[in-house]
Scaffold this motif. Structure first.
Motif, PDB file in Angstrom:
ATOM      1  N   ALA A 194     -34.194  49.556  93.577  1.00 29.30           N
ATOM      2  CA  ALA A 194     -34.130  48.345  94.393  1.00 29.30           C
ATOM      3  C   ALA A 194     -33.438  47.243  93.592  1.00 29.30           C
ATOM      4  N   ILE A 195     -32.201  46.940  93.957  1.00 26.33           N
ATOM      5  CA  ILE A 195     -31.384  45.955  93.252  1.00 26.33           C
ATOM      6  C   ILE A 195     -30.985  44.850  94.223  1.00 26.33           C
ATOM      7  N   MET A 227     -33.676  48.931 106.156  1.00 25.12           N
ATOM      8  CA  MET A 227     -32.386  48.337 105.849  1.00 25.12           C
ATOM      9  C   MET A 227     -32.495  47.326 104.709  1.00 25.12           C
ATOM     10  N   SER A 228     -33.633  46.655 104.632  1.00 26.69           N
ATOM     11  CA  SER A 228     -33.820  45.614 103.617  1.00 26.69           C
ATOM     12  C   SER A 228     -34.764  46.052 102.506  1.00 26.69           C
ATOM     13  N   TYR A 229     -35.060  47.351 102.434  1.00 23.00           N
ATOM     14  CA  TYR A 229     -36.076  47.839 101.498  1.00 23.00           C
ATOM     15  C   TYR A 229     -35.736  47.514 100.047  1.00 23.00           C
ATOM     16  N   SER A 230     -34.463  47.582  99.703  1.00 17.86           N
ATOM     17  CA  SER A 230     -34.067  47.352  98.311  1.00 17.86           C
ATOM     18  C   SER A 230     -34.072  45.876  97.935  1.00 17.86           C
ATOM     19  N   GLY A 234     -39.548  41.497  93.665  1.00 14.31           N
ATOM     20  CA  GLY A 234     -39.642  42.346  92.478  1.00 14.31           C
ATOM     21  C   GLY A 234     -38.399  43.158  92.210  1.00 14.31           C
ATOM     22  N   SER A 235     -37.463  43.165  93.157  1.00 17.11           N
ATOM     23  CA  SER A 235     -36.226  43.918  92.961  1.00 17.11           C
ATOM     24  C   SER A 235     -35.469  43.398  91.740  1.00 17.11           C
ATOM     25  N   GLY A 261     -33.399  50.161  87.638  1.00 16.96           N
ATOM     26  CA  GLY A 261     -33.890  49.177  88.593  1.00 16.96           C
ATOM     27  C   GLY A 261     -35.290  49.424  89.102  1.00 16.96           C
ATOM     28  N   TYR A 262     -35.794  48.411  89.789  1.00 16.41           N
ATOM     29  CA  TYR A 262     -37.140  48.428  90.336  1.00 16.41           C
ATOM     30  C   TYR A 262     -37.352  49.631  91.246  1.00 16.41           C
TER      31      TYR A 262
END
Length: 297
Positions: A194-195, A227-230, A234-235, A261-262
């Motif tokens: 997740a960036i 669609m917005s998960y990343s 905390g990303s 990444g996270y």
């Protein structure tokens, strides 16, 4: 035809020349260009629009060349590679960063969207690799860096098309890495977790152009969530991602795979869970335990 914008400085034999696709401001490519430049590399930054890079060459003197490059266009790819080689004499590192999201339930996934995703995420990188490899093989040196995704390890609901394209890129990279061993060319797969980037904005623009779902309209909130998960709290920042990635890529013997990444480790480990457990996790995450009470139109 690529449009070339470059400084008057020539490239040093001691500095590695890096060509990066998808350097639009707000994306991972933009951050990677700055990180490679700060690490002493000469950077060739590319994007579909020169304006989208917003004077990135002024951000650091090592970003010496800007090229207009639409990775989906064979003419654009060939022109950009030729221009970079003419300007700098070689390409030491190719970073295939340009990518496209593909969020939709498989049962209603428009084939045109899937084809576009594979063109951008799979076929374009392979074409660019084939374009830069002759001079790498001739010099017995070079690095191919393919930006994959942790989604390529474990395909969850709503992102099957995207995951499939990244999994394909991973698989092709595995074959290529072994095939290039005799020529001294390294292949690195970077799998971001997740960036923080502009990927959600770009994905939303594509999604808004899709027809209304016939069967999955009750799940639309979950599809949009994927669609917005990343981009959740905390990303990892794109700058931190780029710094860690560049440090590893520039090693004499870079890693074959690099998860950055996270959530990257947790999402990768999902691949090794028993299938029934993995499915259970995804059903809970994306509202697929049962059919929602509201009826779809």
């Amino acid at each position: 035809m690529a449009v070339l914008s470059s400084s008057s400085r020539g490239s040093s034999e001691q500095q590695e020349v890096v060509l990066i696709t998808g350097c639009t401001k707000g994306g991972l490519g933009h951050a990677l260009a700055l990180a490679f430049a700060k690490s002493g590399c000469i950077v060739v930054a590319t994007a579909r629009s020169l304006a989208s890079m917003e004077d990135i060459d002024k951000a650091h003197p090592n970003i010496q060349t800007l090229l207009q490059l639409d990775v989906a266009s064979a003419e654009s790819r060939d022109a950009a590679v030729a221009a970079a080689l003419q300007r700098h004499g070689r390409i030491d590192i190719l970073v295939n960063n340009a990518g496209m999201h593909c969020i939709a339930p498989i049962a209603e996934l428009p084939l045109s969207l899937l084809q576009n995703a594979f063109t951008t995420n799979v076929f374009a990188p392979i074409c660019l690799i084939q374009a830069v490899l002759p001079q790498m093989i001739a010099r017995r040196a070079g690095k191919i860096v393919n930006i994959g995704s942790v989604a390529g390890y474990s395909s969850g609901p709503w992102a099957g098309g995207y995951s499939a394209s990244k999994a394909a890129l991973h698989a092709l990279s595995d074959s290529l890495r072994v095939e290039l061993t005799p020529f001294g060319v390294d292949v690195v797969v970077v799998a971001p977790g997740a960036i923080k980037s502009n990927i959600e904005v770009n994905a939303a623009q594509v999604y808004n152009g899709l027809p209304k779902w016939k069967f999955y309209q009750p799940w639309e909130q979950f599809i949009k969530k994927r669609m917005s998960y990343s981009q959740q709290a905390g990303s990892t920042s794109s700058e931190e991602f780029a710094e860690k990635t560049v440090k590893e890529v520039l090693r004499k013997n870079p890693p074959h795979y690099l998860a950055v990444g996270y959530l990257s480790t947790k999402l990768t480990l999902l691949y090794y869970l028993p299938v029934f457990l993995r499915d259970f996790v995804y059903r809970r995450m994306f509202g697929l335990k049962e059919v929602p009470s509201s009826k779809s139109d």
